[in-house]
Scaffold this motif. Structure first.
Motif, PDB file in Angstrom:
ATOM      1  N   GLU A  17     -32.394 -58.456  -6.568  1.00  0.00           N
ATOM      2  CA  GLU A  17     -32.310 -59.149  -7.865  1.00  0.00           C
ATOM      3  C   GLU A  17     -31.749 -60.565  -7.725  1.00  0.00           C
ATOM      4  O   GLU A  17     -31.517 -61.229  -8.725  1.00  0.00           O
ATOM      5  N   ASP A  18     -31.523 -61.013  -6.514  1.00  0.00           N
ATOM      6  CA  ASP A  18     -31.138 -62.412  -6.284  1.00  0.00           C
ATOM      7  C   ASP A  18     -32.407 -63.279  -6.237  1.00  0.00           C
ATOM      8  O   ASP A  18     -33.503 -62.781  -5.932  1.00  0.00           O
ATOM      9  N   ALA A  19     -32.244 -64.556  -6.514  1.00  0.00           N
ATOM     10  CA  ALA A  19     -33.337 -65.521  -6.358  1.00  0.00           C
ATOM     11  C   ALA A  19     -32.720 -66.848  -5.930  1.00  0.00           C
ATOM     12  O   ALA A  19     -31.520 -67.063  -6.120  1.00  0.00           O
ATOM     13  N   ALA A  37     -29.263 -67.627  -7.764  1.00  0.00           N
ATOM     14  CA  ALA A  37     -29.058 -66.837  -8.982  1.00  0.00           C
ATOM     15  C   ALA A  37     -28.971 -65.369  -8.596  1.00  0.00           C
ATOM     16  O   ALA A  37     -29.728 -64.898  -7.760  1.00  0.00           O
ATOM     17  N   ASP A  38     -28.040 -64.660  -9.200  1.00  0.00           N
ATOM     18  CA  ASP A  38     -27.797 -63.235  -8.919  1.00  0.00           C
ATOM     19  C   ASP A  38     -27.963 -62.489 -10.232  1.00  0.00           C
ATOM     20  O   ASP A  38     -27.107 -62.560 -11.104  1.00  0.00           O
ATOM     21  N   GLY A  39     -29.105 -61.804 -10.369  1.00  0.00           N
ATOM     22  CA  GLY A  39     -29.452 -61.185 -11.649  1.00  0.00           C
ATOM     23  C   GLY A  39     -28.822 -59.827 -11.848  1.00  0.00           C
ATOM     24  O   GLY A  39     -28.442 -59.153 -10.895  1.00  0.00           O
ATOM     25  N   SER A 197     -24.614 -65.785  -2.915  1.00  0.00           N
ATOM     26  CA  SER A 197     -24.308 -64.756  -3.915  1.00  0.00           C
ATOM     27  C   SER A 197     -23.134 -63.914  -3.418  1.00  0.00           C
ATOM     28  O   SER A 197     -22.717 -64.005  -2.256  1.00  0.00           O
ATOM     29  N   ASP A 198     -22.610 -63.058  -4.314  1.00  0.00           N
ATOM     30  CA  ASP A 198     -21.422 -62.277  -3.967  1.00  0.00           C
ATOM     31  C   ASP A 198     -21.719 -61.192  -2.923  1.00  0.00           C
ATOM     32  O   ASP A 198     -20.780 -60.641  -2.343  1.00  0.00           O
ATOM     33  N   GLY A 199     -22.999 -60.919  -2.673  1.00  0.00           N
ATOM     34  CA  GLY A 199     -23.334 -59.999  -1.579  1.00  0.00           C
ATOM     35  C   GLY A 199     -22.860 -60.524  -0.235  1.00  0.00           C
ATOM     36  O   GLY A 199     -22.581 -59.758   0.692  1.00  0.00           O
ATOM     37  N   LEU A 200     -22.723 -61.859  -0.112  1.00  0.00           N
ATOM     38  CA  LEU A 200     -22.108 -62.445   1.080  1.00  0.00           C
ATOM     39  C   LEU A 200     -20.589 -62.465   0.950  1.00  0.00           C
ATOM     40  O   LEU A 200     -19.873 -61.991   1.841  1.00  0.00           O
ATOM     41  N   HIS A 238     -23.848 -53.890   0.991  1.00  0.00           N
ATOM     42  CA  HIS A 238     -23.959 -53.048  -0.195  1.00  0.00           C
ATOM     43  C   HIS A 238     -24.492 -53.764  -1.428  1.00  0.00           C
ATOM     44  O   HIS A 238     -24.628 -53.167  -2.481  1.00  0.00           O
ATOM     45  N   ASP A 239     -24.826 -55.038  -1.295  1.00  0.00           N
ATOM     46  CA  ASP A 239     -25.434 -55.774  -2.423  1.00  0.00           C
ATOM     47  C   ASP A 239     -26.525 -56.676  -1.835  1.00  0.00           C
ATOM     48  O   ASP A 239     -26.621 -56.849  -0.623  1.00  0.00           O
ATOM     49  N   ASN A 240     -27.346 -57.242  -2.703  1.00  0.00           N
ATOM     50  CA  ASN A 240     -28.303 -58.262  -2.272  1.00  0.00           C
ATOM     51  C   ASN A 240     -27.519 -59.470  -1.746  1.00  0.00           C
ATOM     52  O   ASN A 240     -26.442 -59.773  -2.256  1.00  0.00           O
ATOM     53  N   ILE A 241     -28.075 -60.146  -0.742  1.00  0.00           N
ATOM     54  CA  ILE A 241     -27.362 -61.248  -0.078  1.00  0.00           C
ATOM     55  C   ILE A 241     -28.277 -62.478  -0.051  1.00  0.00           C
ATOM     56  O   ILE A 241     -29.410 -62.391   0.438  1.00  0.00           O
TER      57      ILE A 241
HETATM   58 MG    MG Z   1     -24.616 -59.684  -6.304  1.00  0.00          MG
END
Ligand code: MG
Length: 254
Positions: A17-19, A37-39, A197-200, A238-241
Protein backbone atom coordinates in the motif's frame (compact mmCIF):
# COMPACT_ATOMS: atom_id res chain seq x y z
CA UNK A 1 22.53 14.12 -9.17
CA UNK A 2 22.21 10.43 -8.48
CA UNK A 3 19.02 8.64 -7.50
CA UNK A 4 17.86 5.42 -5.92
CA UNK A 5 14.31 4.14 -5.31
CA UNK A 6 12.69 0.91 -4.22
CA UNK A 7 9.33 -0.19 -2.87
CA UNK A 8 8.70 -3.62 -1.43
CA UNK A 9 5.72 -5.53 0.00
CA UNK A 10 7.87 -6.74 2.91
CA UNK A 11 7.68 -10.25 4.40
CA UNK A 12 4.23 -10.23 6.03
CA UNK A 13 1.68 -7.97 4.38
CA UNK A 14 -0.41 -9.45 1.52
CA UNK A 15 -0.07 -6.33 -0.67
CA UNK A 16 1.94 -3.13 -1.01
CA UNK A 17 0.00 0.00 0.00
CA UNK A 18 3.03 2.29 -0.27
CA UNK A 19 3.63 4.38 -3.40
CA UNK A 20 6.38 6.76 -4.49
CA UNK A 21 7.54 9.02 -7.28
CA UNK A 22 10.95 10.01 -8.54
CA UNK A 23 10.67 12.53 -11.32
CA UNK A 24 13.63 14.41 -12.79
CA UNK A 25 12.37 17.84 -13.90
CA UNK A 26 15.63 19.21 -15.30
CA UNK A 27 18.79 17.11 -15.00
CA UNK A 28 21.17 19.94 -15.94
CA UNK A 29 19.80 22.27 -13.28
CA UNK A 30 19.42 19.49 -10.70
CA UNK A 31 15.67 19.74 -10.25
CA UNK A 32 13.56 16.78 -9.24
CA UNK A 33 10.47 15.71 -7.34
CA UNK A 34 10.68 12.87 -4.81
CA UNK A 35 7.73 11.59 -2.77
CA UNK A 36 6.64 8.68 -0.59
CA UNK A 37 3.06 7.83 0.43
CA UNK A 38 2.00 5.09 2.87
CA UNK A 39 -1.67 4.24 2.41
CA UNK A 40 -4.14 2.86 4.94
CA UNK A 41 -7.70 1.50 4.81
CA UNK A 42 -9.37 -1.86 4.23
CA UNK A 43 -10.44 -3.53 0.94
CA UNK A 44 -7.22 -2.44 -0.79
CA UNK A 45 -8.27 1.19 -0.27
CA UNK A 46 -4.83 2.09 1.10
CA UNK A 47 -3.33 1.34 -2.29
CA UNK A 48 -5.89 3.60 -3.93
CA UNK A 49 -5.20 6.45 -1.49
CA UNK A 50 -1.40 6.37 -1.80
CA UNK A 51 -1.53 6.06 -5.61
CA UNK A 52 -4.02 8.93 -5.87
CA UNK A 53 -1.91 11.14 -3.60
CA UNK A 54 1.24 10.54 -5.63
CA UNK A 55 -0.55 11.00 -8.98
CA UNK A 56 -2.17 14.27 -7.89
CA UNK A 57 1.05 15.68 -6.45
CA UNK A 58 3.07 14.67 -9.50
CA UNK A 59 0.61 16.10 -12.00
CA UNK A 60 0.39 19.42 -10.16
CA UNK A 61 4.11 19.88 -9.62
CA UNK A 62 5.08 18.84 -13.15
CA UNK A 63 2.54 21.25 -14.64
CA UNK A 64 3.46 24.23 -12.45
CA UNK A 65 6.88 24.03 -10.80
CA UNK A 66 8.89 25.71 -13.56
CA UNK A 67 6.63 28.78 -13.23
CA UNK A 68 7.11 29.13 -9.47
CA UNK A 69 9.55 31.90 -8.55
CA UNK A 70 11.45 31.92 -5.31
CA UNK A 71 11.12 30.10 -2.01
CA UNK A 72 7.66 31.36 -1.08
CA UNK A 73 5.99 30.37 -4.35
CA UNK A 74 7.63 26.95 -4.40
CA UNK A 75 6.61 26.18 -0.83
CA UNK A 76 3.11 27.49 -1.39
CA UNK A 77 2.79 25.53 -4.64
CA UNK A 78 3.98 22.34 -3.00
CA UNK A 79 1.56 22.86 -0.10
CA UNK A 80 -1.33 23.45 -2.52
CA UNK A 81 -0.45 20.26 -4.41
CA UNK A 82 -0.62 18.30 -1.13
CA UNK A 83 -3.97 19.86 -0.24
CA UNK A 84 -5.20 18.97 -3.76
CA UNK A 85 -4.18 15.35 -3.11
CA UNK A 86 -6.20 15.44 0.14
CA UNK A 87 -9.23 16.77 -1.76
CA UNK A 88 -8.87 14.08 -4.44
CA UNK A 89 -8.89 11.35 -1.79
CA UNK A 90 -11.94 12.83 -0.03
CA UNK A 91 -13.77 12.97 -3.39
CA UNK A 92 -12.86 9.34 -4.16
CA UNK A 93 -14.19 8.30 -0.73
CA UNK A 94 -17.56 9.81 -1.61
CA UNK A 95 -17.76 7.79 -4.83
CA UNK A 96 -17.29 4.36 -3.23
CA UNK A 97 -18.36 3.33 0.30
CA UNK A 98 -15.64 0.64 0.46
CA UNK A 99 -13.12 3.50 0.36
CA UNK A 100 -14.72 5.54 3.15
CA UNK A 101 -11.84 5.22 5.63
CA UNK A 102 -8.89 5.38 3.28
CA UNK A 103 -6.01 7.74 3.86
CA UNK A 104 -2.31 8.13 3.31
CA UNK A 105 0.82 9.83 4.54
CA UNK A 106 2.65 12.02 2.03
CA UNK A 107 6.23 13.26 2.25
CA UNK A 108 7.46 15.21 -0.77
CA UNK A 109 10.74 16.93 -1.55
CA UNK A 110 11.13 19.30 -4.48
CA UNK A 111 14.85 19.52 -5.27
CA UNK A 112 15.79 22.83 -6.82
CA UNK A 113 19.52 23.20 -7.24
CA UNK A 114 20.95 23.96 -3.81
CA UNK A 115 17.49 24.03 -2.15
CA UNK A 116 15.17 21.36 -0.86
CA UNK A 117 11.48 22.27 -0.50
CA UNK A 118 9.77 19.83 1.83
CA UNK A 119 6.03 19.24 2.22
CA UNK A 120 4.78 16.63 4.65
CA UNK A 121 1.89 15.06 6.52
CA UNK A 122 1.83 11.77 8.44
CA UNK A 123 4.67 9.57 9.67
CA UNK A 124 6.72 8.86 6.58
CA UNK A 125 10.04 10.70 6.86
CA UNK A 126 12.65 12.76 5.04
CA UNK A 127 16.26 12.63 6.26
CA UNK A 128 19.28 14.62 5.18
CA UNK A 129 22.60 12.80 5.42
CA UNK A 130 25.49 15.25 5.25
CA UNK A 131 28.56 14.62 3.10
CA UNK A 132 30.46 14.35 6.42
CA UNK A 133 28.14 11.57 7.63
CA UNK A 134 25.75 13.22 10.10
CA UNK A 135 22.02 12.58 9.70
CA UNK A 136 19.13 14.96 10.41
CA UNK A 137 15.43 14.08 10.34
CA UNK A 138 13.81 16.88 8.32
CA UNK A 139 10.20 15.95 9.10
CA UNK A 140 8.21 15.58 12.34
CA UNK A 141 6.23 12.35 12.63
CA UNK A 142 2.55 13.31 12.86
CA UNK A 143 1.79 10.51 15.28
CA UNK A 144 0.99 10.09 18.97
CA UNK A 145 4.34 8.38 19.49
CA UNK A 146 6.17 11.07 17.49
CA UNK A 147 4.84 13.72 19.89
CA UNK A 148 6.10 11.69 22.85
CA UNK A 149 9.57 11.49 21.25
CA UNK A 150 9.64 15.24 20.60
CA UNK A 151 8.52 15.86 24.20
CA UNK A 152 11.43 13.77 25.45
CA UNK A 153 9.38 11.00 27.09
CA UNK A 154 10.27 8.27 24.55
CA UNK A 155 13.56 7.40 22.85
CA UNK A 156 13.88 6.53 19.14
CA UNK A 157 14.30 2.84 20.04
CA UNK A 158 11.28 2.86 22.39
CA UNK A 159 9.18 4.51 19.68
CA UNK A 160 10.18 1.81 17.16
CA UNK A 161 8.66 -0.87 19.47
CA UNK A 162 5.68 1.11 20.77
CA UNK A 163 2.31 -0.70 20.35
CA UNK A 164 0.58 2.57 19.35
CA UNK A 165 3.22 3.67 16.85
CA UNK A 166 0.70 3.45 13.97
CA UNK A 167 -1.71 6.06 15.43
CA UNK A 168 -1.42 9.16 13.22
CA UNK A 169 -2.41 12.69 14.20
CA UNK A 170 -2.56 13.91 10.57
CA UNK A 171 -2.88 12.21 7.17
CA UNK A 172 -4.44 12.87 3.78
CA UNK A 173 -8.05 11.66 3.51
CA UNK A 174 -8.83 11.80 7.22
CA UNK A 175 -11.69 13.94 8.47
CA UNK A 176 -9.81 15.76 11.25
CA UNK A 177 -7.61 18.80 10.88
CA UNK A 178 -5.00 18.35 8.16
CA UNK A 179 -1.50 19.45 9.17
CA UNK A 180 0.87 20.10 6.26
CA UNK A 181 4.40 21.08 7.32
CA UNK A 182 6.37 23.11 4.77
CA UNK A 183 10.03 24.12 4.95
CA UNK A 184 12.96 25.03 2.76
CA UNK A 185 16.51 23.99 3.53
CA UNK A 186 19.89 24.14 1.80
CA UNK A 187 21.79 21.00 0.86
CA UNK A 188 25.40 20.77 -0.17
CA UNK A 189 27.46 18.78 -2.71
CA UNK A 190 27.66 15.15 -1.60
CA UNK A 191 24.62 15.41 0.71
CA UNK A 192 21.94 12.73 0.40
CA UNK A 193 18.21 13.25 0.96
CA UNK A 194 16.23 10.10 1.82
CA UNK A 195 12.46 9.68 1.94
CA UNK A 196 11.04 6.52 3.47
CA UNK A 197 7.94 4.88 4.92
CA UNK A 198 7.68 3.56 8.47
CA UNK A 199 8.30 0.02 7.20
CA UNK A 200 11.95 1.12 7.13
CA UNK A 201 12.12 3.37 10.19
CA UNK A 202 10.43 0.92 12.58
CA UNK A 203 13.27 -1.55 11.88
CA UNK A 204 16.31 0.56 10.94
CA UNK A 205 17.62 3.47 13.02
CA UNK A 206 18.71 6.85 11.66
CA UNK A 207 22.31 6.02 12.60
CA UNK A 208 22.12 2.81 10.57
CA UNK A 209 20.72 4.68 7.56
CA UNK A 210 23.60 7.18 7.79
CA UNK A 211 26.08 4.30 8.00
CA UNK A 212 24.70 2.68 4.81
CA UNK A 213 24.96 6.01 3.00
CA UNK A 214 28.54 6.48 4.19
CA UNK A 215 29.59 3.02 3.00
CA UNK A 216 28.05 3.12 -0.47
CA UNK A 217 30.30 4.04 -3.40
CA UNK A 218 29.04 7.00 -5.44
CA UNK A 219 28.88 4.92 -8.63
CA UNK A 220 26.82 2.29 -6.75
CA UNK A 221 24.38 4.87 -5.35
CA UNK A 222 21.40 3.43 -7.22
CA UNK A 223 21.57 0.29 -5.03
CA UNK A 224 21.17 2.26 -1.75
CA UNK A 225 17.37 1.88 -1.60
CA UNK A 226 17.58 -1.86 -2.28
CA UNK A 227 20.17 -2.27 0.50
CA UNK A 228 17.97 -0.47 3.03
CA UNK A 229 14.89 -2.48 2.00
CA UNK A 230 16.88 -5.72 2.33
CA UNK A 231 18.04 -4.67 5.82
CA UNK A 232 14.42 -4.08 6.95
CA UNK A 233 13.33 -7.40 5.44
CA UNK A 234 16.17 -9.24 7.20
CA UNK A 235 14.66 -7.97 10.48
CA UNK A 236 11.17 -9.25 9.75
CA UNK A 237 9.83 -6.89 7.08
CA UNK A 238 6.50 -6.65 8.91
CA UNK A 239 5.26 -3.67 6.86
CA UNK A 240 5.61 -2.38 3.30
CA UNK A 241 9.00 -0.67 2.84
CA UNK A 242 9.73 2.25 0.53
CA UNK A 243 12.92 4.28 0.10
CA UNK A 244 13.60 7.12 -2.38
CA UNK A 245 16.94 8.93 -2.29
CA UNK A 246 18.91 11.56 -4.18
CA UNK A 247 22.56 12.55 -3.87
CA UNK A 248 23.55 16.09 -4.81
CA UNK A 249 26.30 16.24 -7.41
CA UNK A 250 29.51 18.18 -7.02
CA UNK A 251 28.40 20.97 -9.34
CA UNK A 252 25.11 22.83 -9.68
CA UNK A 253 24.39 25.03 -12.67
CA UNK A 254 20.98 26.27 -11.50
MG1 MG B 1 3.71 1.67 6.74
Amino acid sequence: MKFSAQTDRGRVRPSNEDAYCLEVLDEGAERALLAVADGMGGHAAGEVASALAIATLRERVLAQALRWNGDDERLQGLGEAIVAAHAAILAAQGEDPRRAGMGTTLTAVLIWGEYLYIGHTGDSRAYLVGAEGGIRQLTDDHSVVGELVRGGSLTELEAMQHPQRHLLTSALGTQGRLRVDLQATLWHPGDVVILCSDGLTNLVTAAEIAERVRLIAVDQFDSLARELVDLANSRGGHDNITVVAARRGEEVRA
